[in-house]
Scaffold this active site. Structure first.
Site, PDB file in Angstrom:
ATOM      1  N   CYS A 183      -5.526  -0.814  -6.915  1.00 41.39           N
ATOM      2  CA  CYS A 183      -4.126  -0.933  -6.467  1.00 41.39           C
ATOM      3  C   CYS A 183      -3.757  -2.395  -6.249  1.00 41.39           C
ATOM      4  CB  CYS A 183      -3.910  -0.141  -5.187  1.00 41.39           C
ATOM      5  SG  CYS A 183      -4.794  -0.812  -3.751  1.00 41.39           S
ATOM      6  N   GLU A 208      -0.134   1.857   9.152  1.00 38.45           N
ATOM      7  CA  GLU A 208      -1.375   2.284   9.786  1.00 38.45           C
ATOM      8  C   GLU A 208      -1.064   2.649  11.231  1.00 38.45           C
ATOM      9  OE1 GLU A 208      -1.372  -0.951   8.393  1.00 38.45           O
ATOM     10  OE2 GLU A 208      -1.999  -0.134   6.463  1.00 38.45           O
ATOM     11  N   TYR A 216      -9.213   0.529  -5.082  1.00 39.25           N
ATOM     12  CA  TYR A 216      -8.639  -0.772  -4.712  1.00 39.25           C
ATOM     13  C   TYR A 216      -8.120  -1.566  -5.911  1.00 39.25           C
ATOM     14  CZ  TYR A 216      -8.859  -0.408   0.241  1.00 39.25           C
ATOM     15  OH  TYR A 216      -8.590  -0.035   1.536  1.00 39.25           O
ATOM     16  N   GLU A 263      -6.382  -5.452   4.512  1.00 42.94           N
ATOM     17  CA  GLU A 263      -6.834  -4.153   4.014  1.00 42.94           C
ATOM     18  C   GLU A 263      -7.830  -4.348   2.868  1.00 42.94           C
ATOM     19  OE1 GLU A 263      -3.792  -1.527   2.404  1.00 42.94           O
ATOM     20  OE2 GLU A 263      -4.765   0.127   3.439  1.00 42.94           O
ATOM     21  N   THR A 282      -4.128   4.928   7.443  1.00 48.63           N
ATOM     22  CA  THR A 282      -3.090   4.624   6.453  1.00 48.63           C
ATOM     23  C   THR A 282      -2.173   5.825   6.237  1.00 48.63           C
ATOM     24  OG1 THR A 282      -4.457   3.021   5.296  1.00 48.63           O
ATOM     25  CG2 THR A 282      -2.755   4.101   3.994  1.00 48.63           C
ATOM     26  N   HIS A 333     -13.172   5.566  -3.344  1.00 52.05           N
ATOM     27  CA  HIS A 333     -12.124   4.745  -2.733  1.00 52.05           C
ATOM     28  C   HIS A 333     -12.275   3.264  -3.077  1.00 52.05           C
ATOM     29  CE1 HIS A 333      -8.649   4.604  -0.331  1.00 52.05           C
ATOM     30  NE2 HIS A 333      -9.166   3.960   0.692  1.00 52.05           N
ATOM     31  N   CYS A 383      -3.927   7.274  -1.624  1.00 53.45           N
ATOM     32  CA  CYS A 383      -5.233   7.321  -2.307  1.00 53.45           C
ATOM     33  C   CYS A 383      -6.351   7.820  -1.402  1.00 53.45           C
ATOM     34  CB  CYS A 383      -5.595   5.944  -2.849  1.00 53.45           C
ATOM     35  SG  CYS A 383      -4.188   5.054  -3.496  1.00 53.45           S
ATOM     36  N   CYS A 423       0.856  -1.194   0.000  1.00 54.35           N
ATOM     37  CA  CYS A 423       0.000   0.000   0.000  1.00 54.35           C
ATOM     38  C   CYS A 423       0.893   1.247   0.000  1.00 54.35           C
ATOM     39  CB  CYS A 423      -0.886  -0.028   1.241  1.00 54.35           C
ATOM     40  SG  CYS A 423      -1.707   1.537   1.575  1.00 54.35           S
TER      41      CYS A 423
HETATM   42  C1  LIG Z   1      -5.149  -1.861   6.634  1.00 53.97           C
HETATM   43  C2  LIG Z   1      -6.279  -0.903   6.786  1.00 53.97           C
HETATM   44  C3  LIG Z   1      -6.119   0.416   6.376  1.00 53.97           C
HETATM   45  C4  LIG Z   1      -7.138   1.350   6.562  1.00 53.97           C
HETATM   46  N1  LIG Z   1      -6.931   2.665   6.224  1.00 53.97           N
HETATM   47  C5  LIG Z   1      -7.855   3.602   6.566  1.00 53.97           C
HETATM   48  C6  LIG Z   1      -7.601   4.999   6.349  1.00 53.97           C
HETATM   49  O1  LIG Z   1      -6.571   5.405   5.847  1.00 53.97           O
HETATM   50  N2  LIG Z   1      -8.537   5.889   6.740  1.00 53.97           N
HETATM   51  C7  LIG Z   1      -9.693   5.503   7.312  1.00 53.97           C
HETATM   52  O2  LIG Z   1     -10.488   6.369   7.650  1.00 53.97           O
HETATM   53  N3  LIG Z   1      -9.971   4.186   7.528  1.00 53.97           N
HETATM   54  C8  LIG Z   1      -9.078   3.245   7.165  1.00 53.97           C
HETATM   55  N4  LIG Z   1      -9.354   1.894   7.380  1.00 53.97           N
HETATM   56  C9  LIG Z   1     -10.572   1.557   8.085  1.00 53.97           C
HETATM   57  C10 LIG Z   1     -11.632   0.789   7.333  1.00 53.97           C
HETATM   58  O3  LIG Z   1     -12.440   1.654   6.594  1.00 53.97           O
HETATM   59  C11 LIG Z   1     -12.404   0.000   8.410  1.00 53.97           C
HETATM   60  O4  LIG Z   1     -11.545  -1.052   8.826  1.00 53.97           O
HETATM   61  C12 LIG Z   1     -13.715  -0.536   7.939  1.00 53.97           C
HETATM   62  O5  LIG Z   1     -14.619   0.512   7.696  1.00 53.97           O
HETATM   63  C13 LIG Z   1     -14.313  -1.493   8.967  1.00 53.97           C
HETATM   64  O6  LIG Z   1     -14.371  -0.898  10.231  1.00 53.97           O
HETATM   65  P1  LIG Z   1     -13.720  -1.632  11.483  1.00 53.97           P
HETATM   66  O7  LIG Z   1     -12.348  -2.036  11.143  1.00 53.97           O
HETATM   67  O8  LIG Z   1     -13.931  -0.757  12.659  1.00 53.97           O
HETATM   68  O9  LIG Z   1     -14.518  -2.975  11.627  1.00 53.97           O
HETATM   69  P2  LIG Z   1     -15.774  -3.271  12.519  1.00 53.97           P
HETATM   70  O10 LIG Z   1     -16.719  -2.123  12.462  1.00 53.97           O
HETATM   71  O11 LIG Z   1     -15.322  -3.693  13.854  1.00 53.97           O
HETATM   72  O12 LIG Z   1     -16.410  -4.485  11.716  1.00 53.97           O
HETATM   73  C14 LIG Z   1     -16.203  -5.851  12.053  1.00 53.97           C
HETATM   74  C15 LIG Z   1     -17.382  -6.656  11.534  1.00 53.97           C
HETATM   75  O13 LIG Z   1     -18.586  -6.214  12.165  1.00 53.97           O
HETATM   76  C16 LIG Z   1     -19.564  -5.857  11.188  1.00 53.97           C
HETATM   77  N5  LIG Z   1     -20.276  -4.679  11.703  1.00 53.97           N
HETATM   78  C17 LIG Z   1     -19.748  -3.472  12.053  1.00 53.97           C
HETATM   79  N6  LIG Z   1     -20.711  -2.638  12.468  1.00 53.97           N
HETATM   80  C18 LIG Z   1     -21.881  -3.306  12.379  1.00 53.97           C
HETATM   81  C19 LIG Z   1     -23.239  -2.977  12.674  1.00 53.97           C
HETATM   82  N7  LIG Z   1     -23.573  -1.785  13.144  1.00 53.97           N
HETATM   83  N8  LIG Z   1     -24.173  -3.933  12.462  1.00 53.97           N
HETATM   84  C20 LIG Z   1     -23.834  -5.149  11.986  1.00 53.97           C
HETATM   85  N9  LIG Z   1     -22.574  -5.510  11.692  1.00 53.97           N
HETATM   86  C21 LIG Z   1     -21.613  -4.614  11.888  1.00 53.97           C
HETATM   87  C22 LIG Z   1     -18.777  -5.550   9.923  1.00 53.97           C
HETATM   88  O14 LIG Z   1     -19.550  -5.755   8.751  1.00 53.97           O
HETATM   89  C23 LIG Z   1     -17.613  -6.521  10.025  1.00 53.97           C
HETATM   90  O15 LIG Z   1     -17.983  -7.775   9.512  1.00 53.97           O
HETATM   91  C24 LIG Z   1      -8.362   0.936   7.141  1.00 53.97           C
HETATM   92  C25 LIG Z   1      -8.538  -0.398   7.517  1.00 53.97           C
HETATM   93  C26 LIG Z   1      -7.520  -1.306   7.349  1.00 53.97           C
HETATM   94  C27 LIG Z   1      -7.722  -2.734   7.805  1.00 53.97           C
HETATM   95  S1  SF4 Z   2      -6.196   2.370  -2.503  1.00 53.98           S
HETATM   96 FE1  SF4 Z   2      -4.694   0.761  -2.152  1.00 53.98          FE
HETATM   97  S2  SF4 Z   2      -2.651   1.696  -2.205  1.00 53.98           S
HETATM   98 FE2  SF4 Z   2      -4.174   3.318  -2.091  1.00 53.98          FE
HETATM   99  S3  SF4 Z   2      -4.263   3.806   0.072  1.00 53.98           S
HETATM  100 FE3  SF4 Z   2      -5.914   2.318  -0.299  1.00 53.98          FE
HETATM  101  S4  SF4 Z   2      -5.017   0.263  -0.006  1.00 53.98           S
HETATM  102 FE4  SF4 Z   2      -3.326   1.772  -0.085  1.00 53.98          FE
END
Ligand SMILES: Cc1cc2nc3c(=O)[nH]c(=O)nc-3n(C[C@H](O)[C@H](O)[C@H](O)COP(=O)(O)OP(=O)(O)OC[C@H]3O[C@@H](n4cnc5c(N)ncnc54)[C@H](O)[C@@H]3O)c2cc1C
Ligand code: SF4
Length: 541
Positions: free
Chosen positions: A330, A289, A328, A478, A223, A324, A136, A132
């Site tokens: 990417c 992250e 992906y 991710e 990220t 966004h 983006c 990553c």
């Molecule tokens: C490597 C990585 C990079 C990321 N980078 C960014 C970034 O740069 N900026 C940013 O803003 N975010 C970033 N994210 C966040 C990403 O958008 C969230 O991980 C994603 O929205 C899921 O939220 P969570 O991780 O809190 O999971 P959770 O909300 O804990 O979800 C876990 C599970 O529970 C379910 N769930 C959650 N809420 C509910 C509900 N109300 N009812 C029923 N089911 C539910 C989900 O569907 C999922 O199956 C990144 C995530 C990762 C893993």
């Molecule tokens: S789109 Fe792909 S490379 Fe760009 S920030 Fe998200 S995961 Fe990283």
């Protein structure tokens, strides 16, 4: 309905005359390099001596740039600058605001082609870094805020769009990296922000003064946040009237007072502290992250792009995730590198010509190109928004991201199949170089006689890195959760699948009489309207 409803585009007006806003001294964040930042080396220098409060392994990091665990993530962002220098067609665009050629990650899409070029740049960077490259989220935040601030102003008579364009122009002039901070820590997922026991589970406004607002809370999984120059804080979900204090969007420098970064550790990350490069698999590049904690952090009014207009939070989240989810693409670039690694180990093992090996490489390629195809299809099927920015197609963006929640896992499974068990049982680089057992290790680790055992080890370590090591964070998890977990895409796909229209098609063919007058209408609407619209249509039509 077309998205733009006949109102003159502000974007079109500014295109005639480059934006002349002067960058103020306060806007130029403390960097070790002379702005504008153009090359990867200048970018790396720009991150030095910023005095960020970063915790990693229970300690405050002295200088993130020189930390062996953090540096590969900085190298990945640096590649976004170097690509722009080497391949300006791919990595840059001419800004209508500055009139200058700028990094494409800071560009506002003026056409479907601009969106497609974003995807091509993303695939190339995925190929070059195998991870990553982190820019983006900021790019997609910029493009979604362009239209959302315009439409908030239209409804409320506010001045967010102009402020936003001033900020955007300054970032383009300086060549900054922008982090997009959307995901709150969220506490109890069944409760709205105002219902949480602890109100800090969602970032909120704690104080307003004549100068600006103060925010508190934490953003998770951010990220590239430590590798950015500015962060844009945005709400993470639909908000209601009782959530007004959570409806805040603003830009703040990464080193603003009151911010603490808690670094997210990655599988096998401490290998970067052991010396040597073989066991790392990909020694040069990784993602990053961290959790970003805001302890009453100040944002001046001129950097606030929403304050209390809770009814626009859902619009922002939907538009941001629309951009966004097709970013992906990417992962198809990272997939290219993993397919290459799988083909290489098959070659080193002397099995490349076996029919099942070739078939598995075909399968991996088929899956990988499916991700790419849906991404660029979404970009091609774009619409012009009221503000003048182009937005890619939401249905296909969600299909793209939903593929991404699955296909990299299958591509990774096939890569592990071709790698063989040595991927998880191989000795370390230290044994390979050991004065007594080094020769033994090299003898028994050999595949085809022409291939050095060290090279065979390097390629299996790369597959390990991408499927269960540091860069599996980017390639697999991710892919699952970034830009929303799988269910979030199914909700969006479900909203747009137009079952009544499809039932009507079926009933017509089956000779079933329509139940109502609407059923006989052959006017195309929603997603289907976009499918059959001319590729070059304007929303003014
Ligand atoms: C490597 C990585 C990079 C990321 N980078 C960014 C970034 O740069 N900026 C940013 O803003 N975010 C970033 N994210 C966040 C990403 O958008 C969230 O991980 C994603 O929205 C899921 O939220 P969570 O991780 O809190 O999971 P959770 O909300 O804990 O979800 C876990 C599970 O529970 C379910 N769930 C959650 N809420 C509910 C509900 N109300 N009812 C029923 N089911 C539910 C989900 O569907 C999922 O199956 C990144 C995530 C990762 C893993
Ligand atoms: S789109 Fe792909 S490379 Fe760009 S920030 Fe998200 S995961 Fe990283």
């Amino acid at each position: 309905m077309h998205r733009e409803q006949g109102r003159g585009s502000m974007f079109a007006q500014v295109q005639d005359k480059p934006h002349t806003m002067a960058t103020t001294k306060d806007d130029v964040v403390r960097t070790g390099a002379q702005a504008p930042i153009r090359t990867g080396a200048e970018y790396v220098e720009s991150l030095r001596a910023r005095n960020l409060k970063v915790y990693l392994f229970g300690e405050l990091v002295d200088e993130p740039v020189d930390h062996p665990v953090i540096r590969p993530s900085i190298n990945a962002v640096a590649e976004t600058y170097d690509l722009a220098v080497r391949s300006p067609e791919l990595g840059t665009a001419v800004s209508p605001y500055t009139g200058e050629r700028i990094n494409r990650f800071l560009h506002i899409a003026e056409s479907p082609e601009d969106l497609v070029m974003q995807n091509k740049m993303q695939r190339r960077l995925g190929q070059l870094t195998g991870t990553c490259f982190q820019r983006c989220v900021g790019m997609d935040a910029f493009n979604s805020l362009h239209s959302v601030t315009f439409e908030i102003d239209e409804a409320h008579g506010t001045a967010y769009h102009e402020r936003f364009v001033d900020f955007l122009t300054m970032a383009q002039q300086q060549g900054y990296v922008i982090g997009g901070a959307m995901t709150d820590v969220k506490g109890d997922r069944s409760k709205a922000p105002h219902e949480q026991d602890d109100p800090d589970m969602f970032v909120r406004v704690t104080k307003r003064t004549d100068e600006g607002v103060y925010i508190r809370g934490a953003k998770a999984h951010q990220t590239g946040c430590i590798n950015s120059h500015w962060l844009i804080v945005m709400p993470t979900l639909r908000l209601g009237p009782k959530d007004k204090e959570f409806a805040i969007i603003g830009a703040l420098p990464v080193d603003a007072e009151g911010i603490t970064y808690i670094y997210g550790r990655q599988s096998c990350d401490t290998r970067a502290m052991e010396g040597g490069d073989i066991d790392l698999g990909n020694a040069k590049f990784s993602g990053q992250e961290a959790m970003v904690v805001f302890d009453d952090v100040f944002i001046p009014w001129d950097k606030i792009f929403m304050d209390g207009e809770y009814e626009f939070a859902a619009m922002l989240v939907e538009r941001f995730t629309c951009y966004h989810r097709r970013s992906y693409v990417c992962k198809s670039g990272v997939g290219d590198a993993l397919i290459g690694a799988a083909a290489t180990i098959a070659d080193y093992n002397g099995v490349e010509k076996a029919s099942h090996i070739r078939d598995k490489l075909v399968e991996m390629t088929h899956l990988n190109e499916t991700i790419y195809s849906t991404g660029i299809a979404s970009s091609y099927q774009a619409s012009k928004m009221k503000s003048g920015v182009f937005m890619n197609d939401d249905m296909i963006a969600n299909v793209c991201k939903h593929h991404v929640t699955r296909m990299p896992y299958e591509i990774g499974r096939l890569a592990q199949d071709l790698a063989g068990g040595i991927m998880v049982t191989a000795p370390s680089q230290k044994e390979l170089e050991h004065p007594e057992i080094g020769d033994i290790v090299r003898k028994y680790l050999k595949g085809r006689k022409e291939i050095a055992a060290e090279d065979r080890l390097r390629i299996v370590r790369l597959i390990e890195n991408m499927t269960m090591g540091r860069n599996a964070v980017g390639y697999l998890t991710e892919s699952m959760h970034g830009a929303g977990s799988p269910q979030a895409q199914r909700v969006q796909i479900g909203r747009q699948m137009q079952l009544e229209f499809k039932k009507q098609l079926a009933k017509n063919l089956a000779g079933i009489a329509p139940e109502s007058a609407e059923e006989v209408s052959d006017e195309l609407a929603g997603y289907m309207e976009k499918v059959f619209a001319s590729a070059n249509r304007s929303n003014d039509e």
